[in-house]
Design an enzyme around this catalytic site. Structure first.
Site, PDB file in Angstrom:
ATOM      1  N   HIS A 210      36.443  38.795  42.936  1.00 11.65           N
ATOM      2  CA  HIS A 210      35.920  40.146  41.786  1.00 11.65           C
ATOM      3  C   HIS A 210      36.170  41.005  42.333  1.00 11.65           C
ATOM      4  CE1 HIS A 210      35.074  35.887  39.994  1.00 11.65           C
ATOM      5  NE2 HIS A 210      35.824  35.709  39.093  1.00 11.65           N
ATOM      6  N   HIS A 310      46.989  35.719  34.114  1.00  9.16           N
ATOM      7  CA  HIS A 310      45.925  35.548  34.235  1.00  9.16           C
ATOM      8  C   HIS A 310      45.626  35.121  32.697  1.00  9.16           C
ATOM      9  CE1 HIS A 310      41.188  37.554  33.311  1.00  9.16           C
ATOM     10  NE2 HIS A 310      41.164  36.397  34.388  1.00  9.16           N
TER      11      HIS A 310
END
Length: 407
Positions: A210, A310
């Site tokens: 991330h 995504h």
């Protein structure tokens, strides 16, 4: 045909909560009664503020407007308040409203959105899922355990999945990036080794991070992961400087993927121009909408890059991702929340079709799905947390570890 009204739904996502804490849906209606649905992926403000933003944009730019005027709406939204910058909050709201406009356009013409964007290239779309704990399983313990993840990966492959994603690389903070600890690296290697052993060559490994590492830290980690041949190394450094991500991409054999936190063609142009990633993961509820995503996919095609939309939100964004992917030659793989079952299926009048590792592209008009408003209304969000949140202090390897230490 003119746009006449907007309604919003903030829906709490019940346990196990895969896909985020809540979903923000919008419903546009025309004077002649055609309804279109969209979804806003905006995590920077609470949903009450976001729905106010959507209402402001509707009154300011869409009330009484032609739903076919999608490019005009995008330019007005992008330049709102003398801005003309890729603002994720503005683009999240824009995306949801633009998505609903496409749904209306498709229904008015009796065509699926993919038919209006060049036509269907793919009859079905390969999909992947995160490795999720089961409902009665302790989530923290599951995400710390490489053996459990390997068992779950093998089970998902038996269901038909040919790719699985996992992110064991440790905490991420608003003060990132940082260097991975040796424990972070060892744990990441252990997960890759166990999962590769469990699935062999039947499935790709998608290694998620991330943006929590410095470029040098990401390079250290990538070197240790290369023997397991992941399909991608996701967002290895923060998203603000793709030039530094390009330094990671240039020194590893693992393809770099990025894009869930980026919006508009301008941010993705920097990624492509710098060579930061060869797999683009735009989220259609944030990137600026379906048309903007199609433009980005076209830019990627010219760079011989691929798209892998995504999804960590609800089923309306999922439906938009499917429409884009179906008409995109350089599509790679689609993120799904498991098999689009559970609450994601309950929110739709007719669930998305997932069969043996693939999503079947719908040919119904518009986005191909309809929100079940009764279900949405029965699950209001009552919390005060954001959809997603990061550690709010600099990472302390002991205090902030998402996983118990090993050794």
């Amino acid at each position: 045909m003119k746009l006449a009204s907007l309604e919003t739904f903030v829906v709490g996502n019940p346990p196990p909560g895969f896909g985020g804490r809540y979903f923000i849906f919008v419903k546009l209606a025309t004077e002649c009664g055609i309804v279109g649905y969209g979804e806003i992926y905006n995590a920077t403000f609470g949903p009450a503020a976001v729905t106010c933003m959507a209402e402001d944009f509707f009154v300011r730019y869409l009330e009484g407007a032609d739903p076919f005027a999608i490019e005009v709406f995008f330019r007005k939204a992008h330049g709102s308040g003398f801005s003309q910058r890729p603002d994720p909050s503005v683009m999240g709201v824009t995306s949801g409203l633009e998505m609903a406009m496409w749904d209306i356009v498709g229904k008015a013409l009796d065509k699926p959105v993919h038919a209006l964007l060049g036509g269907k290239v793919h009859e079905r779309l390969r999909s992947y899922t995160y490795l999720y704990p089961q409902g009665d399983e302790d989530h923290v313990a599951f995400y710390a355990d490489a053996d459990r993840s390997a068992e779950r990966a093998a089970a998902y492959v038996e269901e038909g999945f040919t790719a699985v994603k996992f992110d064991p690389a440790g905490p991420y903070s608003v003060f990132g990036g940082h260097q991975p600890t040796l424990d972070d690296i060892d744990r990441s290697v252990r997960f890759c080794a166990r999962i590769r052993e469990a699935v062999g060559n039947r499935a790709d490994l998608l290694f998620g991070t991330h943006g929590q590492f410095t470029p040098s830290g990401a390079r250290r980690l990538a070197k240790r992961l290369e023997p397991y041949d992941p399909l991608w190394f996701e967002e290895p450094v923060p998203p603000d400087m793709p030039e530094h991500m390009a330094g990671v991409a240039a020194t590893t054999s693992i393809p770099v993927a990025t894009g869930e936190r980026l919006c508009t063609k301008w941010e993705f142009a920097r990624v492509l121009r710098s060579g930061a990633a060869s797999i683009l993961q735009m989220n259609l509820g944030r990137v600026g909408g379906i048309l903007e995503a199609k433009k980005i996919a076209g830019m990627a095609e010219a760079y011989h890059a691929q798209i892998a939309p995504h999804l960590y939100c609800g089923p309306i964004v999922a439906a938009a991702n499917i429409q884009l992917s179906a008409c995109t030659p350089n599509f790679l793989i689609l993120e799904s929340i498991r098999r689009f079952d559970g609450f994601h299926a309950s929110l739709l009048k007719s669930p998305l079709r997932w069969e043996n590792g693939y999503v079947v592209v719908p040919d119904a008009p518009g986005l191909g799905v309809e929100l079940d408003e009764d279900v949405a209304g029965a699950h209001p969000w009552t919390g005060d947390a954001l959809h997603l949140e990061m550690t709010q202090t600099p990472v302390d390897p002991v205090r902030d570890a998402r996983f118990p230490p090993t050794g």
